[in-house]
Design a protein around this motif. Sequence first.
Motif: not given
Length: 105
Positions: A15-19, A53-56, A71-74, A97-100
């Motif tokens: 589930m890891h990838l680079v955008v 992309i969601r981040s802090k 990391v890909l989620g959903g 719904e997919h999340t990154l």
Amino acid sequence: MKIEDKKSMAAMRSMHLVVSGRIEGSKTYEGKRYTQVMTPAADAYSRPQMVEIRSKARLGDKGEEISAPCVLGGFQRKPYETKDKQTGEVVKVVPVEHTLDLIEE
């Protein structure tokens, strides 16, 4: 990469990838930063993709090129029923719904 290439698969984390792409905009909501990134088109005849992309932390400025490990989620959204236009059959649709999420250390 072929699915049967086990050596390459072992090197990847599930589930890891680079955008990679260009920042088109961002917003903050409930303490999280949401950054819209347009990825390059695969070829001259296809359209670029837009992902969020969601981040802090802030990833950069609008127009900046980035490569971000994610990391890909959903999750499933509320199901609904609709009628198939070709058959007339009523089918249940369960949207996903997919999340990154940025991998932040």
